[in-house]
Design a protein around this motif. Sequence first.
Motif, short mmCIF file in Angstrom:
data_model
loop_
_atom_site.label_atom_id
_atom_site.label_comp_id
_atom_site.label_asym_id
_atom_site.label_seq_id
_atom_site.Cartn_x
_atom_site.Cartn_y
_atom_site.Cartn_z
N CYS A 37 1.66 5.28 10.12
CA CYS A 37 1.16 5.27 8.99
C CYS A 37 0.37 4.13 9.11
O CYS A 37 1.12 3.03 9.29
CB CYS A 37 2.06 5.41 7.59
SG CYS A 37 2.92 7.08 7.68
N PRO B 168 -5.51 8.55 -2.81
CA PRO B 168 -4.90 7.67 -3.53
C PRO B 168 -4.02 8.28 -4.71
O PRO B 168 -4.19 9.19 -5.27
CB PRO B 168 -5.94 6.83 -4.35
CG PRO B 168 -7.11 6.97 -3.45
CD PRO B 168 -7.06 8.34 -2.93
N ARG C 28 -4.76 4.60 4.56
CA ARG C 28 -3.98 5.99 4.10
C ARG C 28 -4.07 6.82 5.08
O ARG C 28 -4.65 8.08 4.96
CB ARG C 28 -4.73 6.48 2.62
CG ARG C 28 -4.44 5.34 1.59
CD ARG C 28 -4.89 6.33 0.34
NE ARG C 28 -6.21 6.46 0.27
CZ ARG C 28 -7.19 5.59 -0.24
NH1 ARG C 28 -6.80 4.29 -0.55
NH2 ARG C 28 -8.47 6.04 -0.35
N PHE D 251 1.33 6.63 -1.30
CA PHE D 251 0.08 5.77 -0.96
C PHE D 251 -0.62 5.62 -2.33
O PHE D 251 -1.16 6.46 -2.92
CB PHE D 251 -0.76 6.60 0.04
CG PHE D 251 -0.06 6.91 1.46
CD1 PHE D 251 -0.08 5.80 2.36
CD2 PHE D 251 0.67 7.96 1.67
CE1 PHE D 251 0.56 6.24 3.59
CE2 PHE D 251 1.39 8.19 2.65
CZ PHE D 251 1.14 7.35 3.75
N PRO E 95 -1.25 2.28 6.05
CA PRO E 95 -1.36 2.41 4.49
C PRO E 95 -2.62 1.77 4.16
O PRO E 95 -3.29 2.06 3.02
CB PRO E 95 -0.20 1.31 3.86
CG PRO E 95 0.86 1.38 5.15
CD PRO E 95 -0.10 1.55 6.40
N HIS F 180 -5.78 12.12 6.33
CA HIS F 180 -5.89 11.03 5.43
C HIS F 180 -5.40 11.60 4.21
O HIS F 180 -5.35 12.59 3.61
CB HIS F 180 -7.28 10.54 5.10
CG HIS F 180 -7.86 9.73 6.14
ND1 HIS F 180 -8.27 10.35 7.64
CD2 HIS F 180 -7.82 8.30 6.46
CE1 HIS F 180 -8.69 9.41 8.25
NE2 HIS F 180 -8.50 8.22 7.64
N ALA F 181 -4.60 10.59 3.39
CA ALA F 181 -3.73 10.90 2.16
C ALA F 181 -4.87 10.37 1.22
O ALA F 181 -5.42 9.16 1.09
CB ALA F 181 -2.44 10.12 1.97
N GLY G 108 0.81 -1.14 0.17
CA GLY G 108 0.04 0.02 0.06
C GLY G 108 0.64 1.31 -0.13
O GLY G 108 0.27 2.32 -0.09
N VAL G 109 1.95 1.17 0.26
CA VAL G 109 2.86 2.22 0.00
C VAL G 109 4.21 2.25 -0.56
O VAL G 109 4.83 0.98 -0.69
CB VAL G 109 3.06 2.71 1.52
CG1 VAL G 109 4.08 1.87 2.45
CG2 VAL G 109 3.91 4.34 1.39
#
Length: 510
Positions: A380, A433, A385, A509, A382, A430-431, A289-290
């Motif tokens: 983090c 996508p 996110r 991410f 992932p 939150h990041a 995921g990262v």
Amino acid sequence: MLDIPSRVRVHVETLPAAQNDMGVRDAFQHNAPARKPDAMTAPHPAKVAGIDPTVPTPAHTVAPVSPAPDAGPVPGTAPAAPAVTVPHAPAPGTLLQDRLAGWVSDLTTLQELTERLCRTTGLDAALEELLRAGAALVGARRGLVVLEPGDGPGPRTTLGLGLGRADIGHLETVPHGPLHTTLDGESVRADLFAEDGLDPRHREVATRLGYAACYALPLTSEPGSGLGTAVWFYDEPAAPDEHHRHLIGLYVRHAAAHLALLLEVERTRAYAATITEELLPSRLPRVPGVQLAVRHRTGPRGGGDWYDALPLPDAALGLSVGSVTGSGPGAVAAMGRLRASLRAYAVMEGEDPVAVLSDLELLLRLTEPARSATALFAYCEPALRKITLAGAGHSPPLIVGERRTEFAETSVSAPLGMLACWEAPSLEFHAEPGETLLLYTDGLLHRTGEAMDRAFARLHAAAASVPRALRGDPGALADHVLRTVLPDGLDPGDAGEDPEDVVLLAARFD
């Protein structure tokens, strides 16, 4: 050495420039390795080292007085006897003045060349200056220097003047060739093709490169201690005379001492950089995921900047950057201790970044009260996110994506070790996508040479200008930011004497 009595005063105001004969100095100032310089002192020798004297040898006598035109005999007088020309003897002291003027010219030339050499602060620059000055002194056009310290540790390098990489490669393949000069002394080969028993490989390389003679000197800083070899090449059969060989010997002796000092500095920097690199992660972990990428440069004196990426329980990831005050081996050692301690606290209580930094602050205050440090730790997740981070006197991270490029505004906090009890609130966000989180140390901002507000604006503009094609690769994104923010990127050759470490950690991410 040149033995000149200190009480002798030289009056050379009336000597013409041709009598002073400052050929070597003029040759160097006019980049004379591309042509044939004049001889240095009077009387002018025959052709030596491919040098053709362009100025005729001056006569050290008073110019003869031309006889008056013949007006014929005076009436009533006997015819005059034919005039007899008697050569004038040299004026007393003229030859001594010429010789002293030549000595003064030689000393001035050597002083200028050694001063230019001593102004160099890097090995490559010093080797280039050595080649240029030596070519002017011996009347050559091309040269090559091989730095190969005899005590074992490097660095080892080969540098050419008027020679390409392929040419240097050919010369290195010659057995017992010009690069294999021993520490015993100089090597003079005035006419290679006239030598008996010349190695066929040497003849082939000399023909291909177009040189017919060479003159080599060992680089020795002290008896029995060799640094390498310097060799100059002539297009035609030639060799420097005894006078020029004496001058180049004096110059190379000083050059070798300067190179020895630069070599020690270079080794110290290399040792500090190696220790720092060994204290930092050799590779970044792979976490689903990262995607991770890092760019790092250690300052010439060794600094205390660090970065870390640590897999944590429950498929989480801990990211940290920080900096210890000071530079040198002490700061590097303190950085290693703090980074190792932060890893332990992150494993035990990484989901609470404030607790991690609080424990680190307590450790620093109890064990190293004279030091302070800045740090930033991000926990983090992932899969979600989700990012939770806290900072202690550190610059805020930067979020880069298609729709936004903004700083994650952490609370203003003092560095670790500055307060009796450190605590600051954490930040959670939150990041999206495809977004990338950039963590960096203050060295990235300081190396811009601008005020901090302008440096932050420059970093923001660089991140916002990343092309869309590069946003999917965190390494390419980091490289683009560095090339935009720093004129020299992280090129070690252009780092100069800037003491700042630089760290840029990118996490994209999915």
